[in-house]
Design a protein around this motif. Structure first.
Motif, PDB file in Angstrom:
ATOM      1  N   SER A  48     -43.400   3.298  78.090  1.00 38.15           N
ATOM      2  CA  SER A  48     -44.315   3.973  78.433  1.00 38.15           C
ATOM      3  C   SER A  48     -45.273   3.442  79.249  1.00 38.15           C
ATOM      4  CB  SER A  48     -45.081   4.858  76.959  1.00 38.15           C
ATOM      5  OG  SER A  48     -43.979   5.676  76.326  1.00 38.15           O
ATOM      6  N   ILE A  49     -45.619   4.305  80.416  1.00 36.37           N
ATOM      7  CA  ILE A  49     -46.532   3.883  81.558  1.00 36.37           C
ATOM      8  C   ILE A  49     -47.826   4.632  81.545  1.00 36.37           C
ATOM      9  CG2 ILE A  49     -45.374   4.715  83.367  1.00 36.37           C
ATOM     10  CD1 ILE A  49     -46.305   2.196  84.873  1.00 36.37           C
ATOM     11  N   SER A  50     -49.082   4.105  81.716  1.00 39.96           N
ATOM     12  CA  SER A  50     -50.336   4.852  81.569  1.00 39.96           C
ATOM     13  C   SER A  50     -51.197   4.327  82.796  1.00 39.96           C
ATOM     14  CB  SER A  50     -51.157   4.825  80.367  1.00 39.96           C
ATOM     15  OG  SER A  50     -50.420   5.042  79.341  1.00 39.96           O
ATOM     16  N   TYR A  51     -51.995   5.291  83.458  1.00 37.02           N
ATOM     17  CA  TYR A  51     -52.781   4.809  84.525  1.00 37.02           C
ATOM     18  C   TYR A  51     -54.314   5.376  84.228  1.00 37.02           C
ATOM     19  CZ  TYR A  51     -53.188   8.794  87.727  1.00 37.02           C
ATOM     20  OH  TYR A  51     -53.431  10.011  88.374  1.00 37.02           O
ATOM     21  N   PHE A  52     -55.218   4.735  84.417  1.00 36.12           N
ATOM     22  CA  PHE A  52     -56.669   4.967  84.378  1.00 36.12           C
ATOM     23  C   PHE A  52     -57.445   5.041  85.566  1.00 36.12           C
ATOM     24  CE2 PHE A  52     -54.775   3.052  80.798  1.00 36.12           C
ATOM     25  CZ  PHE A  52     -55.513   3.623  79.408  1.00 36.12           C
ATOM     26  N   ASP A  53     -58.407   5.565  85.644  1.00 33.49           N
ATOM     27  CA  ASP A  53     -59.313   5.288  86.752  1.00 33.49           C
ATOM     28  C   ASP A  53     -59.915   3.727  86.749  1.00 33.49           C
ATOM     29  OD1 ASP A  53     -61.714   5.672  85.310  1.00 33.49           O
ATOM     30  OD2 ASP A  53     -62.105   7.769  85.879  1.00 33.49           O
ATOM     31  N   LEU A  54     -60.905   3.489  87.834  1.00 34.24           N
ATOM     32  CA  LEU A  54     -61.521   1.959  87.587  1.00 34.24           C
ATOM     33  C   LEU A  54     -62.464   1.966  86.597  1.00 34.24           C
ATOM     34  CD1 LEU A  54     -61.373   1.179  91.298  1.00 34.24           C
ATOM     35  CD2 LEU A  54     -59.800   0.517  89.680  1.00 34.24           C
ATOM     36  N   ASN A  55     -63.102   3.126  86.068  1.00 32.37           N
ATOM     37  CA  ASN A  55     -63.836   3.015  85.104  1.00 32.37           C
ATOM     38  C   ASN A  55     -63.088   3.122  83.760  1.00 32.37           C
ATOM     39  OD1 ASN A  55     -66.225   2.629  86.661  1.00 32.37           O
ATOM     40  ND2 ASN A  55     -66.171   4.964  87.271  1.00 32.37           N
ATOM     41  N   LEU A  56     -61.864   3.019  83.701  1.00 29.51           N
ATOM     42  CA  LEU A  56     -61.097   3.096  82.484  1.00 29.51           C
ATOM     43  C   LEU A  56     -60.978   4.387  81.903  1.00 29.51           C
ATOM     44  CD1 LEU A  56     -61.794  -0.703  81.275  1.00 29.51           C
ATOM     45  CD2 LEU A  56     -60.039   0.084  82.550  1.00 29.51           C
ATOM     46  N   ASN A  57     -61.083   5.283  82.417  1.00 25.02           N
ATOM     47  CA  ASN A  57     -60.962   6.496  81.988  1.00 25.02           C
ATOM     48  C   ASN A  57     -59.407   7.014  82.095  1.00 25.02           C
ATOM     49  OD1 ASN A  57     -63.697   7.114  81.369  1.00 25.02           O
ATOM     50  ND2 ASN A  57     -63.989   7.613  83.404  1.00 25.02           N
ATOM     51  N   LEU A  58     -58.821   7.600  80.932  1.00 28.24           N
ATOM     52  CA  LEU A  58     -57.458   7.675  80.960  1.00 28.24           C
ATOM     53  C   LEU A  58     -56.954   8.866  81.954  1.00 28.24           C
ATOM     54  CD1 LEU A  58     -54.169   7.074  80.010  1.00 28.24           C
ATOM     55  CD2 LEU A  58     -55.016   8.486  77.933  1.00 28.24           C
ATOM     56  N   VAL A  59     -56.140   8.827  82.921  1.00 21.85           N
ATOM     57  CA  VAL A  59     -55.949   9.817  83.549  1.00 21.85           C
ATOM     58  C   VAL A  59     -54.399  10.571  83.433  1.00 21.85           C
ATOM     59  CG1 VAL A  59     -55.424  10.557  86.171  1.00 21.85           C
ATOM     60  CG2 VAL A  59     -57.245   8.857  85.498  1.00 21.85           C
ATOM     61  N   ARG A  60     -53.359   9.538  82.961  1.00 26.04           N
ATOM     62  CA  ARG A  60     -51.985  10.059  82.887  1.00 26.04           C
ATOM     63  C   ARG A  60     -51.160   9.025  81.910  1.00 26.04           C
ATOM     64  NH1 ARG A  60     -47.239  11.692  87.280  1.00 26.04           N
ATOM     65  NH2 ARG A  60     -45.937  12.693  85.891  1.00 26.04           N
ATOM     66  N   THR A  61     -50.366   9.694  81.067  1.00 30.31           N
ATOM     67  CA  THR A  61     -49.350   8.855  80.590  1.00 30.31           C
ATOM     68  C   THR A  61     -48.066   9.354  80.650  1.00 30.31           C
ATOM     69  OG1 THR A  61     -50.792   8.002  78.861  1.00 30.31           O
ATOM     70  CG2 THR A  61     -48.648   7.647  78.254  1.00 30.31           C
TER      71      THR A  61
END
Length: 818
Positions: free
Chosen positions: A626-639
């Motif tokens: 499973s892969i996730s990405y966050f914005d640069l302030n480490l708020n989860l955007v999508r998994t």
């Protein structure tokens, strides 16, 4: 006047000089010294010293020929309370109309001499002689202080010559050819032996005291001075020099000192600043000591510090004799030896060992060796102006080059410097400077360098020996920053009309690699195990080591700064922010600036095996794929969850176009098949590539291709495959014929690296091995990852006994003409 550059008459001095020519007495009154800075002032207009510090009485006046006179004075610091720089000097004279005037003046400027105050270690007392112009003055006088009159060397020499002549005449008339024993025999005839009268003790002294008379002449027979059991001075030459010996047999010739029978050293006299010094023979060594200018008390005991002036031949000792001055022909120090003769050099002292030598290494070897044993140093051959340094008769450095205009360069093979135009087989018909280096034993092995006179272009070519002839390779231009550039992170070259990309393979290729068959790593630093524990950024390296986050100078792998971190297992860098992922807390990520100052820290609540930062996002992949990405302030955007039974081995990369790549395998297929999935910046699947079944590793190259290694069978003796997949999906692979292939990492420019049989080797985008691109290692299977850095190096992480060692290998880039 030496540093003063001579005296200059003042205006008042010139006026007095003119009066003296008419018969007025020229009377010098005194001399003045000071520390005044002349600056831009004119000397003739001066009427006094600028900064007079002391007035000196005249102690000497001597008229010379050619209208000159010598005026002398004595400068002492005995009444100087504040030190000053002796920079200016002036002569004062009496003008019958104006009184005392400044007659002449001199200034030493920056060459001033410091005069210390009284009471210090230095006692200054110097005689100053000044030569001044008196012209045709009939009467020249000076106010002389007779208490300061000193005899000159010429006066002393004249007195000595006259004294010697008188003494020689008196001695010549005396017959002293008689010994002390003969005198005693004659006296005993008068009063008999043992009577206790003068014959036994003449005037209270033994008969040998007769020899104290300074009658000159010759004393026949040996003179024995028996000082047994004498505790004081034994033989004194004068008030300051003594010849003495202890019962141990060491004879000391001392200045203001002696050794008593008990072996104790004592001062001879009381003096405020004389100190003591001495010399002795000690078991074949010649030794000396010097206390320096210290106060001494007669009879006081002291302990000298003896140093070896000259060791004996058999002792092998080290001499403290630091300097030698050999002025005459044949006076230079000579070295003799059997087998070898050399001068050993110890620039850091005996304790640090020999650092070099000059000499002949052995008998029958006629080559003079100049050896520098410092590993980081060279040898400078420095010649006097107009001279040439030579080696075996050949000039090393010449003042002029040899003109070879019109000469075929194929025939220029002798080492040297040349210049000329219109030379056949030159890079062009114009004017060039040439440097030629040929092999010591065969000049058909030769390299030529040509410098274009009218531009900054430089060309090189080499010649190979083929028996008695030279086979020449074509000229190649040396690449400079005018012909190669980095544009948008990509290497380009100028082909004469436009900038072209410089890749690997083909006419536009730029081979990149290491020195062939290197045997040792360049630099290393401690690092935690795992391919996500380090990240190069610009000219620095950031890595996790134990419980610390380290900042490292990439060029030499030296540690710059370290801050503590807790349970860190991953690191990624983007836009000058460092993201450190940790298992502490609820799987937290700390964000630092490039100086390792903490910006903020946040719990993510997700466990990742690998992380990355790019595209204004922070990415992480868990063990199930499973892969996730966050914005640069480490708020989860999508998994994006895993697909079915996929598992993630642990490699996550960002490609040159910003695409995200990670590998996975399916557990429901036997044998397992490994894939690389390609996603866009927001984790939408673009495509995926099939790799192999076993021991797979891969890397995304600078051109967006995937270089990879794999095995299609689990048996250990099965060969490994090396291949590539282009961005358009086309692929190629081939069998290496060996099972000793492991790991894969992208190159800085293009292509990829892999370990083959314990050496790190470079391959092009098309998986073609690049010649002379090999770096030898001890055990390739201990290395877990290969990563390029921004300075053209390669970083390889070794896992050894549970410890991680991050090595940096310096590569070289060899530019070829297209």
């Amino acid at each position: 006047m030496g540093a003063f550059g001579g005296f200059v008459l003042t205006n008042k001095g010139r006026t007095l000089q003119a009066k003296a020519q008419t018969g007025v007495t020229l009377n010098y009154t005194r001399m003045g010294v000071g520390d005044g800075q002349l600056g831009g002032q004119s000397i003739p207009v001066l009427t006094k010293l600028i900064g007079e510090k002391k007035s000196l009485a005249i102690s000497k006046l001597k008229i010379q020929t050619q209208g000159r006179a010598v005026i002398g004075a004595v400068l002492s610091n005995q009444d100087v309370t504040t030190g000053f720089y002796f920079r200016e000097i002036g002569i004062y004279a009496q003008d019958p109309d104006e009184g005392e005037i400044l007659y002449c003046y001199g200034n030493a400027g920056a060459n001033a001499e410091y005069i210390p105050p009284v009471g210090g270690a230095d006692i200054i007392e110097k005689s100053i002689d000044a030569i001044v112009v008196v012209g045709n003055a009939a009467n020249v006088t000076a106010t002389i202080d007779s208490s300061l009159v000193y005899a000159t060397q010429g006066d002393l020499q004249d007195a000595e010559n006259r004294s010697k002549k008188y003494t020689d005449e008196q001695i010549e008339a005396i017959d002293v050819n008689i010994t002390g024993e003969e005198i005693l025999t004659e006296l005993k005839k008068v009063d008999g032996a043992g009577s206790g009268l003068d014959a036994d003790l003449f005037q209270g002294k033994s008969p040998s005291a007769f020899l104290e008379k300074a009658t000159g002449g010759t004393i026949k027979g040996p003179v024995v001075v028996d000082t047994t059991n004498q505790t004081g001075k034994q033989v004194s030459v004068n008030a300051w020099g003594d010849l003495s010996a202890s019962s141990g047999g060491q004879t000391v010739w001392g200045n203001n000192c002696y050794v008593d029978q008990g072996g104790k050293h004592r001062f001879s006299n009381t003096h405020q600043t004389l100190g003591a010094s001495g010399i002795r023979l000690n078991y074949g060594n010649i030794e000396y000591f010097d206390t320096g200018r210290i106060a001494t008390t007669a009879g006081a005991e002291f302990t000298p510090v003896w140093k070896t002036f000259m060791p004996s031949v058999s002792s092998g000792g080290v001499s403290e004799f630091l300097k030698g001055k050999f002025a005459g022909d044949g006076d230079a120090l000579s070295l003799y030896g059997v087998g070898h003769v050399y001068q050993a050099l110890f620039p850091e002292g005996a304790s640090k060992g020999r650092k070099g030598y000059i000499g002949y290494p052995g008998a029958g070897q006629h080559t003079l060796n100049i050896v520098n044993e410092y590993t980081d140093g060279g040898i400078n051959l420095i010649t006097q102006p107009g001279q040439m340094a030579k080696w075996n008769g050949d000039e090393l450095l010449t003042r002029k080059t040899t003109v070879i205009s019109g000469t075929d360069l194929n025939n220029i093979k002798q080492t040297g410097f040349y210049n000329g135009e219109g030379c056949p087989n030159a890079p062009g018909i114009g004017w060039y400077y040439y440097e030629v280096i040929s092999h010591t034993h065969d000049t058909n092995w030769v390299k030529q360098t040509a410098h274009d006179f009218f531009s900054d272009k430089t060309f090189v070519r080499r010649g190979e020996s083929n028996g008695t002839v030279t086979t020449w390779h074509p000229w190649r231009q040396v690449v400079t920053n005018e012909t190669v550039r980095v544009n948008g992170g990509k290497l380009e070259y100028w082909n004469g009309s436009e900038w072209k990309p410089a890749g690997l393979g083909g006419a536009e290729g730029v081979p990149v690699g290491f020195s062939y068959d290197s045997t040792s790593w360049n630099k290393w630093i401690s690092c935690s195990t795992g391919r996500n524990t380090f990240a190069p950024y610009k000219d620095k390296l950031y890595c996790i080591s134990g419980s610390n986050l380290n900042k490292v100078e990439l060029a030499d792998m030296s540690l710059i700064k370290s801050v503590p971190v807790s349970s860190a297992i991953g690191i990624a860098i983007f836009k000058e922010r460092i993201y450190v992922y940790s298992t502490s807390g609820n799987y937290s990520t700390a964000v630092y600036d490039l100086e390792l100052n903490l910006i903020f820290k946040k719990d993510l609540g997700l466990y990742f095996l690998a992380i990355a930062a790019a595209n204004d996002a922070f990415y992480g992949v868990d063990s199930y794929g499973s892969i996730s990405y966050f914005d640069l302030n480490l708020n989860l955007v999508r998994t994006v969850p895993r697909n079915g039974v996929e598992f993630f081995p642990g490699k996550l990369m960002v490609g040159p176009t910003g695409h995200i790549y990670y590998d996975y395998y399916s557990s429901n297929i036997s044998p397992y098949m490994y894939y690389v999935r390609k996603l866009d910046a927001r984790l939408n699947v673009v495509t995926q590539y099939e790799l192999g079944n076993y021991q797979t590793d891969w890397a995304v190259t600078a051109k967006g291709s995937i270089g990879y290694v794999y095995k299609n069978n689990s048996w250990s003796d099965q060969p490994m495959y090396i291949g590539y997949i282009r961005p358009d999906g086309s692929k190629y692979s081939y069998s290496t014929g060996t099972s000793e292939v492991t790991k894969c990492g992208a190159s800085t420019v293009a292509g990829f690296y892999t370990f083959v049989k314990n050496s790190l080797e470079l391959y092009s985008e098309e998986a073609v091995h690049i010649t002379n691109a090999r770096y030898t290692v001890s055990n390739a299977y201990t290395y877990s990852s290969i990563t390029p850095d921004s300075l053209g190096g390669v970083l390889a992480l070794e896992n050894s006994n549970g410890n991680g060692y991050l090595y940096r290998i310096m590569t070289r880039i060899k530019f070829e003409q297209p």
